[in-house]
Design an enzyme around this catalytic site. Structure first.
Site, mmCIF file in Angstrom:
data_model
loop_
_atom_site.group_PDB
_atom_site.id
_atom_site.type_symbol
_atom_site.label_atom_id
_atom_site.label_comp_id
_atom_site.label_asym_id
_atom_site.label_seq_id
_atom_site.Cartn_x
_atom_site.Cartn_y
_atom_site.Cartn_z
ATOM 1 N N GLU A 256 0.957 -1.484 0.058
ATOM 2 C CA GLU A 256 -0.174 0.103 -0.226
ATOM 3 C C GLU A 256 0.812 1.473 -0.438
ATOM 4 O OE1 GLU A 256 -2.972 0.378 -0.547
ATOM 5 O OE2 GLU A 256 -2.535 2.367 -0.607
ATOM 6 N N THR B 31 -5.436 1.338 -5.654
ATOM 7 C CA THR B 31 -4.983 0.116 -5.244
ATOM 8 C C THR B 31 -5.564 -0.928 -6.470
ATOM 9 O OG1 THR B 31 -4.784 -0.046 -3.436
ATOM 10 C CG2 THR B 31 -4.791 -2.256 -3.806
ATOM 11 N N HIS C 75 -1.231 3.680 4.597
ATOM 12 C CA HIS C 75 -2.744 4.020 3.535
ATOM 13 C C HIS C 75 -2.941 5.399 4.500
ATOM 14 C CE1 HIS C 75 -6.124 5.312 1.597
ATOM 15 N NE2 HIS C 75 -6.060 4.076 1.321
ATOM 16 N N ASP D 142 1.424 -0.287 -4.929
ATOM 17 C CA ASP D 142 0.312 0.059 -5.572
ATOM 18 C C ASP D 142 0.230 1.555 -6.303
ATOM 19 O OD1 ASP D 142 -0.215 1.464 -3.060
ATOM 20 O OD2 ASP D 142 -2.370 0.596 -2.984
ATOM 21 N N HIS D 143 0.273 1.743 -5.414
ATOM 22 C CA HIS D 143 0.303 4.012 -6.007
ATOM 23 C C HIS D 143 1.141 4.439 -5.258
ATOM 24 C CE1 HIS D 143 -2.516 4.286 -3.596
ATOM 25 N NE2 HIS D 143 -3.417 3.014 -3.505
#
Ligand code: GP9
Ligand code: MN
Length: 627
Positions: free
Chosen positions: A250, A294, A409, A468-469
């Site tokens: 994450e 995600t 996150h 993921d990003h």
């Protein structure tokens, strides 16, 4: 006659107040970047034009009560639209789209994030609402126009709108037809016109599936042939028959790798993998996600197709036919499952996973979640991995599994007891707290590796870790530039910040090294399938095997920007990738230099639109991949 001069009428005052408020929000709360003087002017004009357009409708009513009611409610509804967008923007650095609205089930889960996205000074936004409400009780603020005056008021509104549209077209030709970037549309014609545009585009999208036909697929197949590589690399089948453990990390960005904060390593475990002889580390690996975050990264990995420019494809097209990796592996006798300690309907995962061939989804209900072992978005990563091992041990082998971590996150909450390093010290609480949660994830991964060894699963598996990003949005670039020792984050830097780490760990391989070629999430599927020795000759996809030499040489970001071996194209500027030197200013006006990005830009555009056609038209329903 009870006529009012314009200056005293509420519809003009409301237009001014609301227009100026919107402008202030664009400028100071959304932090829209302005590229030139005309944009500056447009940003100021468009909110006034939109406000006048709506408020002037009130003059059509004879009844003063109705005039006042329209002005009052338009102010409230307009303010709510602005505010929803603002809260959304603070989280996604983007504006709401229609598909996103249908993801309301996600909004409920945002819980703790939403609160931290609201600021006390937001209350200032209701100042004009209060004032208008108060004034609208006084019917003297209403106007009683005769027919001619009414016509004039409305004609002025329409002329203003056209004036705005013409200026916008001058500033950015084909603004609506290209429509890659919502920010431009909003800067030029405003948030409200953008929403109208969004509604129109969406109705078009729903009709696309109905009108799609088989023939579109043949052009796409021809194109895909030109970018695929069938090179037999020395890694082909290198992990044949092994289990796959894919970890979606994450918000893990690449800039934390091999870097320190307060004199301490941020990711000691991942850093050790960079050096590890069984690990391939891809240092120029880019995330290509959009609004689906995600889920977009999952979509890229499983399909080697691009996510959509708007909304999350997991939601909008979760029912399409795909030829995804879980299904392909399942056909090869793999057991396929996902582990993620969140609500199963988040990002519509439950439906999408079923559709793309996952046998089982271990969601929230498979875990013991207590107050002690949770933080922020839910179960802490260390507990998550620990509790997952027993399930993993029970699976038939070989298996293909995906673990989606959660602790790192936004807003990066973590209790004192779980912190191994102290937060950074800057004006951004988000950036400050990012480092300890990144470290926490790093430790959780290390622990998981050890648990896999203890469980006897390690030797027969390959382990992939992928960010993921991004985790640090543009809103925190001021603080981030300080951390990185830069004066500012330029568009060129911003693209480089879209790098996320990718590790492919193959126990016993001995061939591991740092891979520097330009790569992206779109490349994961062909890479893994080749490692596992799985044929997919008839497949349609846009990535390349990362071990092949003969690659297409560029990575398309979802907004149309790209990174190639030699260039970076962003914000309309073509940069030299290594030096960061601009090679064109992108305007095409008064710039005599040839733009070296142009040929790749064409391909990128084509590729993205082909991928979109596949998804919007659900084109895979017309093909049989087994033939
Ligand atoms: C939610 C998790 C995080 O289940 O995957 O979602 P994100 O906000 O990063 O897309
Ligand atoms: Mn995520």
């Amino acid at each position: 006659m009870n006529r009012k001069r314009d200056g005293q009428s509420l519809f003009v005052l409301a237009s001014l107040l609301f227009g100026i408020k919107t402008y202030m929000m664009y400028r100071f709360m959304f932090g829209l970047q302005l590229d030139n003087g005309l944009e500056e002017i447009l940003l100021f004009i468009n909110p006034l034009v939109s406000a006048y357009l709506v408020f002037s409708l009130s003059v059509l009513f004879e009844a003063k009560k109705r005039q006042m009611a329209l002005i009052r409610y338009a102010t409230i509804i307009g303010t709510l639209i602005l505010y929803f967008n603002l809260v959304f923007y603070r989280s996604f650095t983007d504006f709401i789209t229609i598909p996103q609205l249908f993801q309301l089930s996600n909004m409920g889960d945002l819980g703790s994030s939403i609160l931290s996205l609201m600021k006390p000074y937001d209350l200032l936004l209701i100042l004009d609402v209060g004032l208008i409400w108060f004034l609208s009780r006084n019917e003297k603020m209403a106007v009683s126009f005769n027919k001619k005056e009414k016509t004039t008021a409305i004609a002025v509104a329409i002329m203003l709108l056209f004036g705005n549209l013409i200026l916008a077209e001058i500033e950015r030709p084909q603004l609506f037809t290209r429509g890659f970037d919502r920010q431009y549309i909003i800067k030029n014609v405003g948030l409200f016109n953008y929403h109208i545009y969004d509604v129109i585009v969406n109705s078009k999208v729903s009709s696309q599936r109905v009108f799609a036909d088989k023939s579109e697929l043949s052009d796409i197949k021809d194109y895909v042939e030109t970018i695929r590589t069938d090179e037999k690399t020395d890694m082909l089948g290198a992990a044949k028959g092994k289990n796959v453990i894919f970890i979606s990390s994450e918000s893990m960005q690449n800039f934390v790798i091999n870097r320190e904060v307060n004199g301490q390593e941020i990711t000691p475990f991942l850093n050790s993998l960079v050096e590890d002889e069984d690990t391939f580390y891809f240092e120029n690996f880019y995330q290509q996600t959009m609004q689906g975050r995600t889920s977009d990264s999952e979509f890229l990995v499983e399909n080697s197709l691009y996510p959509l420019p708007r909304g999350a494809v997991f939601f909008t097209n979760g029912q399409n036919k795909y030829n995804a990796m879980p299904q392909l592996l399942k056909d090869q006798g793999y057991y396929t499952s996902v582990f993620h300690a969140n609500n199963k309907s988040f990002w519509n995962r439950n439906q999408m996973y079923d559709n793309i061939g996952y046998d089982y989804f271990y969601g929230q209900d498979s875990y013991q979640i207590t107050e002690q072992n949770s933080v922020g978005w839910g179960l802490k990563d260390k507990a998550f991995f620990k509790q997952s091992i027993k399930y993993l041990q029970s699976l038939d082998q070989p298996f293909y599994t995906k673990f989606i971590s959660l602790t790192n996150h936004f807003p990066f909450e973590l209790g004192e007891e779980d912190r191994s390093i102290e937060p950074y010290d800057s004006g951004s609480k988000t950036l400050n707290n990012y480092f300890p949660t990144v470290r926490y994830a790093d430790e959780a991964f290390e622990q998981f590796f050890n648990q896999l060894k203890d469980a006897g699963l390690y030797e027969d598996s390959i382990i992939v870790i992928m960010g993921d990003h991004y985790g640090i949005s543009e809103n925190h670039y001021n603080a981030l530039s300080g951390y990185l020792g830069k004066d500012e984050i330029t568009p060129y830097d911003d693209i480089n910040l879209q790098r996320v780490p990718l590790f492919i760990h193959i126990p016993g391989s001995g061939k591991g090294k740092v891979m520097s070629e330009v790569a992206g999430q779109i490349d994961v599927k062909p890479t893994l399938l080749n490692l596992l020795g799985v044929e997919n000759r008839n497949d349609i996809y846009f990535g390349n095997d990362l071990f092949a030499k003969d690659r297409k040489g560029y990575v398309a970001l979802r907004n149309g920007d790209f990174v190639s071996d030699d260039y970076i194209s962003t914000a309309g500027i073509c940069y030299d990738r290594e030096s960061g030197e601009p090679l064109s200013d992108g305007s095409g006006i008064g710039d005599s230099r040839e733009n070296p990005c142009q040929p790749i830009q064409e391909k990128v555009k084509k590729e993205l639109s082909y991928s979109d056609s596949i998804i919007y038209g659900d084109l895979f329903r017309f093909t049989n991949f087994e033939e």
